[in-house]
Design an enzyme around this catalytic site. Structure first.
Site, PDB file in Angstrom:
ATOM      1  N   TRP A 258       0.357 -12.507   4.528  1.00 52.01           N
ATOM      2  CA  TRP A 258       0.548 -12.391   5.984  1.00 52.01           C
ATOM      3  C   TRP A 258      -0.473 -11.434   6.597  1.00 52.01           C
ATOM      4  CZ3 TRP A 258       4.040  -8.329   8.522  1.00 52.01           C
ATOM      5  CH2 TRP A 258       4.104  -7.164   7.754  1.00 52.01           C
ATOM      6  N   ASP A 259      -1.174 -10.679   5.751  1.00 57.14           N
ATOM      7  CA  ASP A 259      -2.212  -9.751   6.204  1.00 57.14           C
ATOM      8  C   ASP A 259      -3.164 -10.446   7.188  1.00 57.14           C
ATOM      9  OD1 ASP A 259      -1.085  -9.020   3.715  1.00 57.14           O
ATOM     10  OD2 ASP A 259      -2.766  -7.713   3.232  1.00 57.14           O
TER      11      ASP A 259
ATOM     12  N   GLU B 180       8.989  -3.572   1.351  1.00 53.75           N
ATOM     13  CA  GLU B 180       9.371  -4.259   0.109  1.00 53.75           C
ATOM     14  C   GLU B 180      10.291  -3.434  -0.796  1.00 53.75           C
ATOM     15  OE1 GLU B 180       5.577  -5.343  -1.594  1.00 53.75           O
ATOM     16  OE2 GLU B 180       5.559  -7.258  -0.531  1.00 53.75           O
TER      17      GLU B 180
ATOM     18  N   LYS C 230       8.696   1.653   2.486  1.00 49.87           N
ATOM     19  CA  LYS C 230       7.317   1.572   1.993  1.00 49.87           C
ATOM     20  C   LYS C 230       6.311   1.558   3.150  1.00 49.87           C
ATOM     21  CE  LYS C 230       4.288  -1.447  -0.731  1.00 49.87           C
ATOM     22  NZ  LYS C 230       4.138  -2.697  -1.466  1.00 49.87           N
ATOM     23  N   GLN C 231       6.600   0.769   4.171  1.00 50.37           N
ATOM     24  CA  GLN C 231       5.602   0.539   5.220  1.00 50.37           C
ATOM     25  C   GLN C 231       6.294   0.197   6.530  1.00 50.37           C
ATOM     26  OE1 GLN C 231       4.785  -3.015   2.637  1.00 50.37           O
ATOM     27  NE2 GLN C 231       3.709  -3.716   4.473  1.00 50.37           N
TER      28      GLN C 231
HETATM   29  C1  BGC Z   1       2.396  -5.043   0.943  1.00 45.18           C
HETATM   30  C2  BGC Z   1       2.422  -6.381   1.643  1.00 45.18           C
HETATM   31  C3  BGC Z   1       1.008  -6.913   1.714  1.00 45.18           C
HETATM   32  C4  BGC Z   1       0.382  -6.976   0.330  1.00 45.18           C
HETATM   33  C5  BGC Z   1      -1.076  -7.413   0.364  1.00 45.18           C
HETATM   34  C6  BGC Z   1       1.761  -5.191  -0.429  1.00 45.18           C
HETATM   35  O1  BGC Z   1       1.661  -3.961  -1.057  1.00 45.18           O
HETATM   36  O2  BGC Z   1       3.709  -4.527   0.812  1.00 45.18           O
HETATM   37  O3  BGC Z   1       2.944  -6.250   2.946  1.00 45.18           O
HETATM   38  O4  BGC Z   1       1.004  -8.175   2.284  1.00 45.18           O
HETATM   39  O5  BGC Z   1       0.428  -5.710  -0.274  1.00 45.18           O
HETATM   40  O6  BGC Z   1      -1.863  -6.546   1.115  1.00 45.18           O
END
Ligand code: BGC
Length: 744
Positions: free
Chosen positions: A329-330, A471, A589-590
């Protein structure tokens, strides 16, 4: 003003992996890690190819690294002189590497101290932005004594692989042109490289032999302090490009060698200048920010698949095989905006990749018992989901841990629909909708509709058992971000279904599709999506104004990020999953709720947005490079420029500064961070400059960081390119021909 160059003057073997990313050059077709030409797979050399994947045995399917046409090293007075051999010695008098990130040119210069004196090897190289198959390198050799020099060079097919080897057959040839024709394991793709050398001084050219390398050498005795130039040219073609890639590689190589290094370099630079014309962001008063931001944009340019119609951008760009070269999804949520605003044709290609992989997404949905399209969490060619069931290895038991990223991050499909909607709105070009985009949106909406859950005694629809952007908390109910994005997908689907133009148009595959041709089916879908749009549950702020990230979030243990970190028994321990240190706490996490607020800042009054920013920022580990930019963007929207600034810098320097995660146990997981680069652009333009688009107009509400005295950039909107200048909070927006001025 900045000089558009980054340099490193110190040879430190510990930095070889990091510098491979930091000094990367690329042209969308291939990415070449910033390693020295004498390096081999041990130093993680890679000529990473876009869109070609291979799987060996039970290993992860990953992108293929082509044989390296930049390979070469010096032999002086019969002694091999390579920098890696000198890691601990004193033989290297001087050394630097430099990247001209305005033009994608990598230079190395090393003066070796050998038995009879000093000898300098300087080389500049690039992979052409003008002809994406071509690479060229000019090497200059100069000694302060009469050195007996042999320069060995050619194509190294003994490539670095994480889950390889991917070449079953490697045919090496050094009659005339150097060639390597390699064949991949899974699909028997040919990866072919040809190489030619040019030197205009008396020398002896000989064949050399080493396993899996096509090599020659140039030998000569140097005059004192005289510079000897050797030019080399190579071309890479694969079976994905044409039928007889080896022939094409040879032809191309002969042609580019004929043109010569300087001509090729000029064309390459011209191509880069064209890219910068509308994408450069000028920041006066803060060179460091200008450098970091444009360096980030350099990386985005280097990996943009301009040459193809059906490729997207992988999470680690073209820096190697980590993250399986997969598209996340980036691309839609973090990278797309840069291309939409500067080069919408590229944005269109990125989205077309998703439209082209709709069948894969439908297949995945069906496998899970859903309707519609459930896009791959880690998408490879054809939309195959490369994400494994066991994406993490437990550090204590060394056993694979069941992770649910692929099964439960259902927000992925909403990102695709969002991107199609955004492209159409920003460009005013609805061709994506008629070329399969309408169908894609509807299939995504069908997917969410089939995932909705309603309790018998309730009137609302829920999305249960999901993973949001954070996540660390798996299998939660009603993740606010996911529900909000699903609601947006229903809205887009309704818009499409209500517009005759899209429903009367045939779908991409040309098949007869029910909702296109059958009025009843269309009406039924409309009713369903309208109902879902109205009734999907969107979490609301609690009495303190805090929006719970998911059901029950409020009752988790409320501890600091530092406290959670201090509970780790092993620094490499995974924070999420069933027993992760963060899983039972509020530490995330984010950006999650904050990503929602970044996309829809007007869902709530500003006070609520600000309160949520303050609440969640303290509880965020920023364990993903996708996090800081979303916090920075929302901080800007709340007028908190000072809070936004360090987070912007963190995003813009993700590949410039040391400290990124590079190893997980023995597995290399480093690489470049395109989402962070794209996020930095969003913060600069949509955050600090405050650009947004409404009712066919560009609005600019700047809140520049205190040292930014002037900011100038371009944005493409509805088929017109505008130049935006912000100085002392005065804004001018004019189209580039200076004909019409757009009052902001
Ligand atoms: C993140 C995801 C991201 C992926 C690729 C993961 O560590 O939690 O949101 O899409 O890395 O960058």
């Amino acid at each position: 003003m900045i000089d558009w160059k980054i340099k490193d003057n110190l040879y430190n073997p510990d930095n070889v992996a990091w510098h491979g990313n930091k000094f990367l050059t690329g042209n969308g077709y291939m990415g070449v890690r910033g390693t020295l030409e004498e390096y081999t797979k041990e130093q993680l050399v890679a000529v990473n190819l876009a869109g070609m994947y291979d799987k060996v045995g039970d290993g992860w399917r990953e992108p293929v690294n082509a044989p390296n046409g930049f390979y070469g090293y010096l032999v002086v007075d019969d002694e091999i002189v390579k920098l890696q051999d000198n890691a601990e010695g004193v033989d290297c008098e001087e050394h630097y590497i430099e990247l001209d990130y305005r033009h994608g040119v990598f230079t190395r210069c090393t003066t070796f101290r050998v038995f009879r004196g000093n000898i300098t090897l300087k080389s500049s190289r690039f992979v052409s932005m003008d002809n994406v198959h071509a690479g060229a390198i000019k090497t200059e050799i100069c000694a302060d004594f009469h050195a007996d020099v042999k320069y060995v060079f050619g194509i190294d097919a003994d490539v670095w692989d994480i889950n390889g080897p991917h070449f079953d057959i490697i045919k090496v040839n050094n009659d005339g042109l150097l060639t390597v024709d390699a064949v991949t394991h899974e699909k028997n793709y040919n990866v072919s490289v040809a190489e030619e050398v040019k030197s205009d001084f008396p020398c002896e050219i000989k064949d050399e032999e080493e396993l899996n390398k096509a090599l020659k050498s140039v030998s000569f005795i140097t005059d004192v302090n005289k510079v000897y130039e050797i030019e080399r040219f190579f071309a890479v073609y694969t079976s994905l490009d044409c039928d007889r890639p080896i022939e094409k590689a040879k032809e191309d190589t002969a042609r580019i060698a004929e043109a010569g290094f300087d001509k090729l370099l000029d064309k390459h630079k011209e191509a880069w200048e064209k890219l910068w014309k509308y994408s450069e962001v000028i920041i006066e008063g803060d060179d460091k920010s200008m450098e970091a931001l444009n360096y980030s944009l350099y990386h985005l340019h280097s990996i943009a698949p301009r040459h193809a119609d059906n490729l997207s951008i992988a999470a680690r760009g073209l820096s190697g095989q980590t993250y399986k070269g997969a598209v996340f999804w980036d691309t839609e949520m973090f990278i797309l905006d840069f291309f939409l605003m500067t080069e919408p044709e590229v944005a269109k290609k990125l989205i077309k990749y998703r439209i082209d992989t709709l069948e894969g997404a439908k297949k995945k949905a069906a496998e899970y018992g859903y309707d519609g399209a459930f896009y791959a969490w880690e998408s490879q060619e054809g939309g195959v989901d490369a994400c494994s069931d066991y994406n993490v290895t437990d550090v204590f038991t060394k056993r694979p841990m069941r992770t649910y990223f692929k099964d439960k991050q259902i927000h992925i499909s909403s990102a695709i629909a969002y991107a199609i909607g955004k492209y159409t709105h920003m460009t005013g070009d609805d061709s994506l909708l008629t070329e399969g985009g309408a169908e894609t949106i509807i299939e995504c909406a069908k997917f969410y509709y089939s995932a909705l859950i309603k309790k018998v005694n309730s009137d609302r629809y829920e999305l249960r058992d999901v993973i949001g952007p954070d996540e660390y908390h798996e299998r939660v109910d009603n993740n606010g971000y996911t529900n909000r994005m699903a609601k947006n997908t229903f809205r887009l689907a309704i818009e499409v279904l209500e517009n005759e133009k899209y429903t009367s148009h045939s779908c991409k595959s040309g098949e007869q599709i029910d909702w296109l041709n059958n009025e009843n089916v269309r009406e039924q879908l409309l009713t369903q999506f309208k109902d879902a749009f109205d009734k999907i549950y969107i979490p609301k702020p609690d009495s303190d104004g805090i929006i719970p990230q998911f059901d029950g979030y409020e009752s988790l243990e409320d501890v600091t990020v530092e406290e959670v970190r201090s509970r780790l028994l092993d620094p490499k321990e995974y924070w999420g999953g069933a027993y992760g240190v963060a899983s039972h706490t509020k530490v995330i996490k984010q950006a999650d709720v904050v990503t929602w607020l970044a996309m829809y800042p007007h869902d709530f009054e500003m006070k609520i947005v600000e309160d949520n920013w303050n609440y969640y920022e303290k509880r965020t580990e920023h364990g993903s490079s996708l996090s800081a930019c979303m916090y920075a963007l929302v901080a800007c929207k709340c007028g908190m420029t000072e809070e936004a600034f360090p987070l912007f810098t963190k995003s813009a320097t993700a590949d410039l500064a040391p400290g990124g995660k590079e190893w997980a146990g023995l597995v290399y997981i480093g690489g470049t961070h395109p989402a962070s680069a794209g996020g930095a652009y969003m913060v600069a333009v949509e955050g600090f400059a405050g650009v947004d688009f409404k009712d066919g107009k560009i609005n600019v509400n700047p809140r520049l960081p205190k040292n930014w005295t002037k900011m100038t950039f371009h944005i493409s909107y509805r088929k017109t390119m505008y130049r935006v200048e912000i100085e002392d909070n005065n804004v001018t927006v004019k189209d580039v021909d200076d004909v019409n001025s757009m009052i902001a």
